[in-house]
Design a protein around this motif. Structure first.
Motif, PDB file in Angstrom:
ATOM      1  N   GLY A 126       9.458  -1.553   9.153  1.00 12.25           N
ATOM      2  CA  GLY A 126       8.154  -2.145   8.933  1.00 12.25           C
ATOM      3  C   GLY A 126       8.261  -3.562   8.419  1.00 12.25           C
ATOM      4  O   GLY A 126       9.269  -4.225   8.603  1.00 12.25           O
ATOM      5  N   VAL A 127       7.220  -4.013   7.748  1.00  6.67           N
ATOM      6  CA  VAL A 127       7.176  -5.369   7.204  1.00  6.67           C
ATOM      7  C   VAL A 127       7.479  -5.319   5.714  1.00  6.67           C
ATOM      8  O   VAL A 127       6.822  -4.607   4.967  1.00  6.67           O
ATOM      9  N   ALA A 128       8.486  -6.053   5.302  1.00  6.37           N
ATOM     10  CA  ALA A 128       8.815  -6.168   3.882  1.00  6.37           C
ATOM     11  C   ALA A 128       8.051  -7.353   3.318  1.00  6.37           C
ATOM     12  O   ALA A 128       8.122  -8.446   3.862  1.00  6.37           O
ATOM     13  N   SER A 129       7.298  -7.123   2.266  1.00  2.00           N
ATOM     14  CA  SER A 129       6.506  -8.191   1.663  1.00  2.00           C
ATOM     15  C   SER A 129       6.328  -7.899   0.180  1.00  2.00           C
ATOM     16  O   SER A 129       6.649  -6.807  -0.293  1.00  2.00           O
ATOM     17  N   LEU A 130       5.811  -8.868  -0.543  1.00  2.00           N
ATOM     18  CA  LEU A 130       5.517  -8.653  -1.954  1.00  2.00           C
ATOM     19  C   LEU A 130       4.453  -7.567  -2.119  1.00  2.00           C
ATOM     20  O   LEU A 130       4.513  -6.774  -3.051  1.00  2.00           O
ATOM     21  N   ARG A 131       3.488  -7.533  -1.213  1.00  2.00           N
ATOM     22  CA  ARG A 131       2.463  -6.480  -1.258  1.00  2.00           C
ATOM     23  C   ARG A 131       3.112  -5.113  -1.144  1.00  2.00           C
ATOM     24  O   ARG A 131       2.849  -4.207  -1.919  1.00  2.00           O
ATOM     25  N   LYS A 132       3.998  -4.959  -0.191  1.00  2.00           N
ATOM     26  CA  LYS A 132       4.674  -3.676  -0.004  1.00  2.00           C
ATOM     27  C   LYS A 132       5.492  -3.317  -1.240  1.00  2.00           C
ATOM     28  O   LYS A 132       5.509  -2.165  -1.667  1.00  2.00           O
ATOM     29  N   ALA A 133       6.159  -4.297  -1.830  1.00  2.00           N
ATOM     30  CA  ALA A 133       6.967  -4.052  -3.023  1.00  2.00           C
ATOM     31  C   ALA A 133       6.108  -3.512  -4.161  1.00  2.00           C
ATOM     32  O   ALA A 133       6.484  -2.555  -4.841  1.00  2.00           O
ATOM     33  N   LEU A 134       4.943  -4.127  -4.385  1.00  2.00           N
ATOM     34  CA  LEU A 134       4.061  -3.672  -5.461  1.00  2.00           C
ATOM     35  C   LEU A 134       3.527  -2.273  -5.190  1.00  2.00           C
ATOM     36  O   LEU A 134       3.427  -1.451  -6.097  1.00  2.00           O
ATOM     37  N   GLN A 135       3.213  -1.986  -3.945  1.00  2.00           N
ATOM     38  CA  GLN A 135       2.715  -0.645  -3.624  1.00  2.00           C
ATOM     39  C   GLN A 135       3.836   0.392  -3.681  1.00  2.00           C
ATOM     40  O   GLN A 135       3.607   1.529  -4.075  1.00  2.00           O
TER      41      GLN A 135
ATOM     42  N   ALA B  96       6.106   0.302  -5.833  1.00  2.00           N
ATOM     43  CA  ALA B  96       6.276   0.502  -7.273  1.00  2.00           C
ATOM     44  C   ALA B  96       5.131   1.315  -7.882  1.00  2.00           C
ATOM     45  O   ALA B  96       5.195   1.691  -9.043  1.00  2.00           O
ATOM     46  N   GLY B  97       4.089   1.568  -7.100  1.00  2.00           N
ATOM     47  CA  GLY B  97       3.002   2.414  -7.586  1.00  2.00           C
ATOM     48  C   GLY B  97       1.671   1.726  -7.812  1.00  2.00           C
ATOM     49  O   GLY B  97       0.702   2.382  -8.181  1.00  2.00           O
ATOM     50  N   ALA B  98       1.596   0.404  -7.640  1.00  2.00           N
ATOM     51  CA  ALA B  98       0.311  -0.285  -7.794  1.00  2.00           C
ATOM     52  C   ALA B  98      -0.635   0.246  -6.720  1.00  2.00           C
ATOM     53  O   ALA B  98      -0.281   0.272  -5.549  1.00  2.00           O
ATOM     54  N   ARG B  99      -1.799   0.691  -7.124  1.00  2.00           N
ATOM     55  CA  ARG B  99      -2.716   1.284  -6.152  1.00  2.00           C
ATOM     56  C   ARG B  99      -3.357   0.203  -5.280  1.00  2.00           C
ATOM     57  O   ARG B  99      -2.992   0.071  -4.131  1.00  2.00           O
ATOM     58  N   PRO B 100      -4.296  -0.587  -5.770  1.00  2.00           N
ATOM     59  CA  PRO B 100      -4.798  -1.681  -4.932  1.00  2.00           C
ATOM     60  C   PRO B 100      -4.042  -2.978  -5.219  1.00  2.00           C
ATOM     61  O   PRO B 100      -3.639  -3.230  -6.356  1.00  2.00           O
ATOM     62  N   VAL B 101      -3.852  -3.746  -4.169  1.00  2.07           N
ATOM     63  CA  VAL B 101      -3.168  -5.038  -4.278  1.00  2.07           C
ATOM     64  C   VAL B 101      -3.966  -6.063  -3.493  1.00  2.07           C
ATOM     65  O   VAL B 101      -4.362  -5.803  -2.353  1.00  2.07           O
ATOM     66  N   ILE B 102      -4.210  -7.225  -4.084  1.00  2.00           N
ATOM     67  CA  ILE B 102      -4.868  -8.323  -3.386  1.00  2.00           C
ATOM     68  C   ILE B 102      -3.813  -9.390  -3.115  1.00  2.00           C
ATOM     69  O   ILE B 102      -3.110  -9.824  -4.030  1.00  2.00           O
ATOM     70  N   THR B 103      -3.711  -9.774  -1.849  1.00  2.00           N
ATOM     71  CA  THR B 103      -2.741 -10.773  -1.413  1.00  2.00           C
ATOM     72  C   THR B 103      -3.393 -11.686  -0.389  1.00  2.00           C
ATOM     73  O   THR B 103      -4.513 -11.442   0.050  1.00  2.00           O
ATOM     74  N   SER B 104      -2.649 -12.709   0.012  1.00  2.00           N
ATOM     75  CA  SER B 104      -3.179 -13.649   1.010  1.00  2.00           C
ATOM     76  C   SER B 104      -2.317 -13.625   2.266  1.00  2.00           C
ATOM     77  O   SER B 104      -1.115 -13.399   2.204  1.00  2.00           O
ATOM     78  N   LEU B 105      -2.957 -13.895   3.384  1.00  2.00           N
ATOM     79  CA  LEU B 105      -2.286 -13.861   4.679  1.00  2.00           C
ATOM     80  C   LEU B 105      -1.759 -15.222   5.123  1.00  2.00           C
ATOM     81  O   LEU B 105      -0.982 -15.293   6.058  1.00  2.00           O
TER      82      LEU B 105
ATOM     83  N   THR C   7      -5.541  -4.204  -0.203  1.00  2.00           N
ATOM     84  CA  THR C   7      -4.928  -3.053   0.458  1.00  2.00           C
ATOM     85  C   THR C   7      -4.671  -1.975  -0.580  1.00  2.00           C
ATOM     86  O   THR C   7      -4.565  -2.249  -1.768  1.00  2.00           O
ATOM     87  N   GLY C   8      -4.560  -0.754  -0.126  1.00  2.00           N
ATOM     88  CA  GLY C   8      -4.337   0.363  -1.025  1.00  2.00           C
ATOM     89  C   GLY C   8      -5.649   0.981  -1.455  1.00  2.00           C
ATOM     90  O   GLY C   8      -6.722   0.611  -0.970  1.00  2.00           O
ATOM     91  N   ASN C   9      -5.584   1.892  -2.388  1.00  2.00           N
ATOM     92  CA  ASN C   9      -6.744   2.616  -2.870  1.00  2.00           C
ATOM     93  C   ASN C   9      -7.501   1.776  -3.908  1.00  2.00           C
ATOM     94  O   ASN C   9      -6.989   1.555  -4.995  1.00  2.00           O
ATOM     95  N   PRO C  10      -8.720   1.323  -3.595  1.00  2.00           N
ATOM     96  CA  PRO C  10      -9.441   0.442  -4.517  1.00  2.00           C
ATOM     97  C   PRO C  10     -10.149   1.150  -5.660  1.00  2.00           C
ATOM     98  O   PRO C  10     -10.812   0.512  -6.460  1.00  2.00           O
ATOM     99  N   ASP C  11     -10.062   2.465  -5.752  1.00  2.00           N
ATOM    100  CA  ASP C  11     -10.774   3.193  -6.821  1.00  2.00           C
ATOM    101  C   ASP C  11     -10.174   2.984  -8.181  1.00  2.00           C
ATOM    102  O   ASP C  11      -9.067   2.750  -8.396  1.00  2.00           O
TER     103      ASP C  11
END
Length: 145
Positions: free
Chosen positions: A61-70, A72-81, A141-145
């Motif tokens: 898949g795609v390795a990114s900082l977003r993927k790294a945080l998720q 690690a267990g971070a539920r929602p992550v806000i990133t830029s494209l 991305t991820g679960n925003p709840d």
């Protein structure tokens, strides 16, 4: 080499010489935060440019900082494209956090409303102050709840 070593962040000190064992101070790869315990993290925001961009490898898949945080267990992550102007990013983030913390809006709604405010902003002549490219890069991305 793992694609998680091919993306990361440059922090203060990133231009300093390597240490005795070859590590560059101020540089972290996506592999490092992926090993943290962020299971109690309610929201991770990477408000820098290209933070959702990563390296794609077949079968991984795609390795990114977003993927790294998720990872690690971070539920929602806000990133830029992509890259955005500093002023637009500042305005969007200030409005996003105000909506999130002061008005207690849900994360997804706070981001949508902050993006909408930039989209509708006008300059002194009544022309659009920002282009689509200035606000549309932000994704949750991820679960925003």
């Amino acid at each position: 080499m793992s694609p998680m070593f091919l993306c990361g962040l440059a922090l203060a000190g990133a231009k300093l010489p390597e240490d005795a064992i070859g590590r560059a101070p101020g540089l972290i790869t996506a592999d490092e935060p992926s090993k943290l315990d962020l299971s109690n993290c309610e929201l991770a925001v990477l408000s820098a440019c290209d933070t959702n961009v990563g390296d794609r490898r077949a079968g991984q898949g795609v390795a990114s900082l977003r993927k790294a945080l998720q990872m690690a267990g971070a539920r929602p992550v806000i990133t830029s494209l992509w890259k955005m102007p500093d002023e637009a990013t500042k305005e969007l983030m200030l409005d996003f956090y105000r909506r999130l913390w002061v008005e207690k809006e849900p994360k997804h709604q706070a981001l949508w409303e902050a993006k909408s405010k930039l989209r509708e902003a006008k300059d002194d002549r009544g022309a659009p102050k920002y282009t689509t490219r200035d606000w549309a890069a932000w994704v949750l991305t991820g679960n925003p709840d």
